[in-house]
Design an enzyme around this catalytic site. Structure first.
Site, PDB file in Angstrom:
ATOM      1  N   GLY A 199      -8.461   4.878   7.559  1.00  0.00           N
ATOM      2  CA  GLY A 199      -8.107   6.287   7.741  1.00  0.00           C
ATOM      3  C   GLY A 199      -6.618   6.514   7.909  1.00  0.00           C
ATOM      4  O   GLY A 199      -6.096   7.542   7.485  1.00  0.00           O
ATOM      5  N   MET A 203     -11.660  -5.040   6.314  1.00  0.00           N
ATOM      6  CA  MET A 203     -10.743  -4.109   6.984  1.00  0.00           C
ATOM      7  C   MET A 203     -10.368  -4.681   8.350  1.00  0.00           C
ATOM      8  O   MET A 203     -11.246  -5.006   9.156  1.00  0.00           O
ATOM      9  CB  MET A 203     -11.401  -2.735   7.175  1.00  0.00           C
ATOM     10  CG  MET A 203     -11.577  -1.902   5.925  1.00  0.00           C
ATOM     11  SD  MET A 203     -10.072  -1.665   4.954  1.00  0.00           S
ATOM     12  CE  MET A 203      -9.020  -0.776   6.112  1.00  0.00           C
ATOM     13  N   SER A 237       0.855  -1.195   0.000  1.00  0.00           N
ATOM     14  CA  SER A 237       0.000   0.000   0.000  1.00  0.00           C
ATOM     15  C   SER A 237       0.881   1.231   0.000  1.00  0.00           C
ATOM     16  O   SER A 237       1.597   1.497   0.974  1.00  0.00           O
ATOM     17  CB  SER A 237      -0.890   0.019   1.241  1.00  0.00           C
ATOM     18  OG  SER A 237      -1.426   1.322   1.406  1.00  0.00           O
ATOM     19  N   GLY A 259      -0.367   2.131   9.804  1.00  0.00           N
ATOM     20  CA  GLY A 259       0.377   1.916  11.047  1.00  0.00           C
ATOM     21  C   GLY A 259      -0.449   1.535  12.262  1.00  0.00           C
ATOM     22  O   GLY A 259       0.036   1.652  13.387  1.00  0.00           O
ATOM     23  N   ASP A 261      -4.712   3.744  -1.663  1.00  0.00           N
ATOM     24  CA  ASP A 261      -5.740   4.130  -0.689  1.00  0.00           C
ATOM     25  C   ASP A 261      -6.224   5.538  -0.941  1.00  0.00           C
ATOM     26  O   ASP A 261      -5.465   6.502  -0.771  1.00  0.00           O
ATOM     27  CB  ASP A 261      -5.149   4.052   0.726  1.00  0.00           C
ATOM     28  CG  ASP A 261      -5.053   2.628   1.213  1.00  0.00           C
ATOM     29  OD1 ASP A 261      -6.048   1.903   1.094  1.00  0.00           O
ATOM     30  OD2 ASP A 261      -3.976   2.243   1.708  1.00  0.00           O
ATOM     31  N   GLY A 308       1.245  -1.795   4.271  1.00  0.00           N
ATOM     32  CA  GLY A 308       1.783  -0.454   4.040  1.00  0.00           C
ATOM     33  C   GLY A 308       3.038  -0.218   4.858  1.00  0.00           C
ATOM     34  O   GLY A 308       4.159  -0.364   4.379  1.00  0.00           O
ATOM     35  N   ASP A 350      -6.677  -5.866   4.996  1.00  0.00           N
ATOM     36  CA  ASP A 350      -6.009  -4.565   4.909  1.00  0.00           C
ATOM     37  C   ASP A 350      -5.922  -3.926   6.293  1.00  0.00           C
ATOM     38  O   ASP A 350      -6.951  -3.615   6.894  1.00  0.00           O
ATOM     39  CB  ASP A 350      -6.824  -3.674   3.950  1.00  0.00           C
ATOM     40  CG  ASP A 350      -6.181  -2.338   3.671  1.00  0.00           C
ATOM     41  OD1 ASP A 350      -5.079  -2.082   4.181  1.00  0.00           O
ATOM     42  OD2 ASP A 350      -6.798  -1.551   2.933  1.00  0.00           O
ATOM     43  N   GLY A 351      -4.690  -3.738   6.757  1.00  0.00           N
ATOM     44  CA  GLY A 351      -4.469  -3.028   8.023  1.00  0.00           C
ATOM     45  C   GLY A 351      -3.749  -3.863   9.062  1.00  0.00           C
ATOM     46  O   GLY A 351      -4.212  -4.940   9.428  1.00  0.00           O
ATOM     47  N   HIS A 377      -8.579   1.367  -3.634  1.00  0.00           N
ATOM     48  CA  HIS A 377      -9.484   1.212  -2.486  1.00  0.00           C
ATOM     49  C   HIS A 377     -10.088   2.580  -2.161  1.00  0.00           C
ATOM     50  O   HIS A 377      -9.397   3.462  -1.660  1.00  0.00           O
ATOM     51  CB  HIS A 377      -8.651   0.649  -1.311  1.00  0.00           C
ATOM     52  CG  HIS A 377      -9.372   0.585  -0.009  1.00  0.00           C
ATOM     53  ND1 HIS A 377      -8.712   0.347   1.190  1.00  0.00           N
ATOM     54  CD2 HIS A 377     -10.687   0.694   0.314  1.00  0.00           C
ATOM     55  CE1 HIS A 377      -9.589   0.329   2.174  1.00  0.00           C
ATOM     56  NE2 HIS A 377     -10.787   0.546   1.678  1.00  0.00           N
TER      57      HIS A 377
HETATM   58  C1  DX5 Z   1      -6.089   2.041   6.058  1.00  0.00           C
HETATM   59  C2  DX5 Z   1      -5.681   1.712   4.621  1.00  0.00           C
HETATM   60  C3  DX5 Z   1      -4.600   0.705   4.508  1.00  0.00           C
HETATM   61  C4  DX5 Z   1      -3.298   1.102   5.060  1.00  0.00           C
HETATM   62  C5  DX5 Z   1      -2.659  -0.110   5.677  1.00  0.00           C
HETATM   63  O1  DX5 Z   1      -7.083   2.989   6.038  1.00  0.00           O
HETATM   64  O2  DX5 Z   1      -6.785   1.215   3.915  1.00  0.00           O
HETATM   65  O3  DX5 Z   1      -4.427   0.227   3.185  1.00  0.00           O
HETATM   66  O4  DX5 Z   1      -2.450   1.636   4.073  1.00  0.00           O
HETATM   67  O5  DX5 Z   1      -1.583   0.342   6.343  1.00  0.00           O
HETATM   68  P1  DX5 Z   1      -0.733  -0.514   7.338  1.00  0.00           P
HETATM   69  O6  DX5 Z   1      -0.237  -1.705   6.588  1.00  0.00           O
HETATM   70  O7  DX5 Z   1       0.321   0.439   7.729  1.00  0.00           O
HETATM   71  O8  DX5 Z   1      -1.648  -0.910   8.471  1.00  0.00           O
HETATM   72 ZN    ZN Z   2      -6.545   0.074   1.780  1.00  0.00          ZN
END
Ligand code: DX5
Ligand code: ZN
Length: 229
Positions: free
Chosen positions: A146, A141, A11, A149, A38, A201, A179-180, A70
């Site tokens: 939002g 999710m 991401s 990290g 994102d 990410g 994701d997350g 996304h």
């Molecule tokens: C959160 C996003 C994610 C985010 C994940 O709102 O949808 O895609 O980039 O980030 P990490 O991997 O840092 O949790």
């Molecule tokens: Zn995402």
């Protein structure tokens, strides 16, 4: 495009945007050619990220990559055409933002993209049942959307298992994405529960070496594939 499941999807939200091209190329060189973008509007989620202009640049940097967009935005229908034109291969929309979700998924397909539907941590999997035949991908999710990290929410494991069951019950073929909060300590277990696509990410872009981290995550993800729960 064919992918070996499980797929790792970096991401770029966590990337250093002053070196975006360089960092995307590090992902591609390490074998990751599914890129997760994102999009945040400051309304549906309390943060603003980037729009179709950056997605178009990502497409120019990585012409052969699979671009997964996304949308964490209100009124996503207004922007589907823009993101499709920018080069998206797949567009995913939140259940929570779509009054006419079935129609929105058809709209995504009309613009030549694969369809994804997303649920927040507080939204039950079973609410998606009527639209699953229209979905190429379902994103659960594992943090509240939002920010990057955040910590992986443990109850997501149960939702993955519910979705795996629902998929076989309906004889559907959508991919299951998480994701997350995905990182080296939990990726194997997340795959073991039935995840096909893993968005990561911070664990990739905030690491010391993007290539090494991608290899490590991919190896652990593949290890999880061998034993489902
Ligand atoms: C959160 C996003 C994610 C985010 C994940 O709102 O949808 O895609 O980039 O980030 P990490 O991997 O840092 O949790
Ligand atoms: Zn995402």
């Amino acid at each position: 495009m064919n992918f070996d499941i499980p797929v790792l999807a970096p991401s770029i939200l966590a990337a250093d945007f002053s070196r975006l091209g360089e960092q995307i190329n590090e992902c591609l060189d390490a074998g990751s050619n599914w890129i997760h973008c994102d999009i945040m509007d400051g309304h549906f989620v309390p943060n603003i990220s980037f729009g179709p202009g950056i997605v178009k640049s990502v497409r120019q940097i990585a012409p052969g990559a699979f671009l997964d967009v996304h949308l964490m935005i209100e009124k996503p229908d207004l922007f589907i055409e823009n993101f499709a034109d920018a080069g998206a291969d797949l567009i995913s929309v939140h259940y929570e933002t779509c009054i006419h979700l079935h129609q929105t998924l058809q709209n995504i397909r009309f613009h030549g993209c694969m369809t994804g539907v997303v649920i927040n941590p507080a939204t039950p999997v079973e609410l998606l049942k009527p639209v699953l035949p229209e979905a190429d991908l379902v994103l659960i999710m594992s943090v509240n959307p939002g920010w990057g990290g955040q910590t992986f929410i443990q109850s997501s494991y149960k939702k993955i298992q519910e979705l795996v069951l629902l998929r076989s019950e309906l004889q559907a073929h959508f991919l299951i994405q998480i994701d997350g909060g995905v990182g080296p300590d939990n990726i194997q277990n997340i795959v073991r529960h039935g995840t096909d696509v893993l968005v990561a990410g911070s664990s990739i872009f905030k690491s010391d070496n993007i290539g090494h981290r991608i290899h490590d995550l991919s190896r652990k993800a593949n290890a999880g594939k061998e034993k489902n729960v």
